[in-house]
Design a protein around this motif. Sequence first.
Motif, short mmCIF file in Angstrom:
data_model
loop_
_atom_site.label_atom_id
_atom_site.label_comp_id
_atom_site.label_asym_id
_atom_site.label_seq_id
_atom_site.Cartn_x
_atom_site.Cartn_y
_atom_site.Cartn_z
N GLY A 189 0.82 -1.21 0.00
CA GLY A 189 0.00 0.00 0.00
C GLY A 189 0.85 1.26 0.00
O GLY A 189 0.54 2.24 -0.70
N LEU A 190 1.94 1.23 0.75
CA LEU A 190 2.82 2.40 0.82
C LEU A 190 3.52 2.68 -0.50
O LEU A 190 3.62 3.83 -0.93
N VAL A 191 3.99 1.62 -1.17
CA VAL A 191 4.71 1.84 -2.43
C VAL A 191 3.74 2.25 -3.54
O VAL A 191 4.09 3.07 -4.41
N VAL A 192 2.52 1.73 -3.51
CA VAL A 192 1.52 2.12 -4.51
C VAL A 192 1.14 3.59 -4.33
O VAL A 192 1.02 4.34 -5.32
N ASP A 193 1.00 4.03 -3.07
CA ASP A 193 0.72 5.45 -2.82
C ASP A 193 1.89 6.32 -3.26
O ASP A 193 1.70 7.41 -3.82
#
Length: 264
Positions: free
Chosen positions: A244-248
């Motif tokens: 989720g962090l890398v996608v954001d």
Amino acid sequence: MRKKIVKEPDEVQSVMKTLKILEALAIENELSLTDLSVKIESHKSTVYRFMHTLCERGYVRRAPATEKFSLTLKIFELGMRVFERVDIAKLAAPVIARLSATTEETIHLATMDDQRLVYLTKQESTHSLRVSMQSRVGMSAPEYCTGVGKTLLAWADTGFLEAYFMRCQFVQYTKNTISDKLTLAAELQSIRNQGYAVDDEEHEYGVRCVAAPIRNRDGKVVAALSISGPTIRMTDDRMGILRGLVVDAVEEISNELGYKSDKK
């Protein structure tokens, strides 16, 4: 003592003349064959050969009515590719710094250059326990068994991908390394469907990674960002959080590059 004059090889002279032609056209916009021969101090027949090749390669066009030559946008496109790579690293720097501070894991930013994966940025983990990965800024790595590599392959043009499958030599780095074209093709389809890639100890034992694509203003994937760490910390639950962090993060960088997502 008379200084010896060293004559440049024909290949070097040809390169110099080609560059002079491109520079002249960039300044004058349109030039005839005669004008060009004067500017680069070469016979018209020689200049014609250069212009024929430049036209064939798509760098120059010849107007049928005036028979004058002018540059196409192909050189601009090449320049934009270089600018975009530099711009990506610069624009991504604050996002990478925040991602590094939040996760305390190793962050990679990579792109494709001359048909190979190249690392643009590497932010090392701040943990005392961290893996010593082989990646270095400016260096390459196998695309088929790294998170950023598989991400870039997943959204590569069809022609590029076909050529890649033809030339790829599958080296078995670990027991998890993808070792054939069919498996890789299925993996790339899965990555496109889910929007991210995972490297599950495929390139180096003890290392897991999650990566996602960065898009330019046209929606084309131009780079990939990943979070990597040792398997002892990169559990399935934590991988879900990091995903989720890398996608954001890639969405923020893509927006900085002018990409507008259709997500509401």
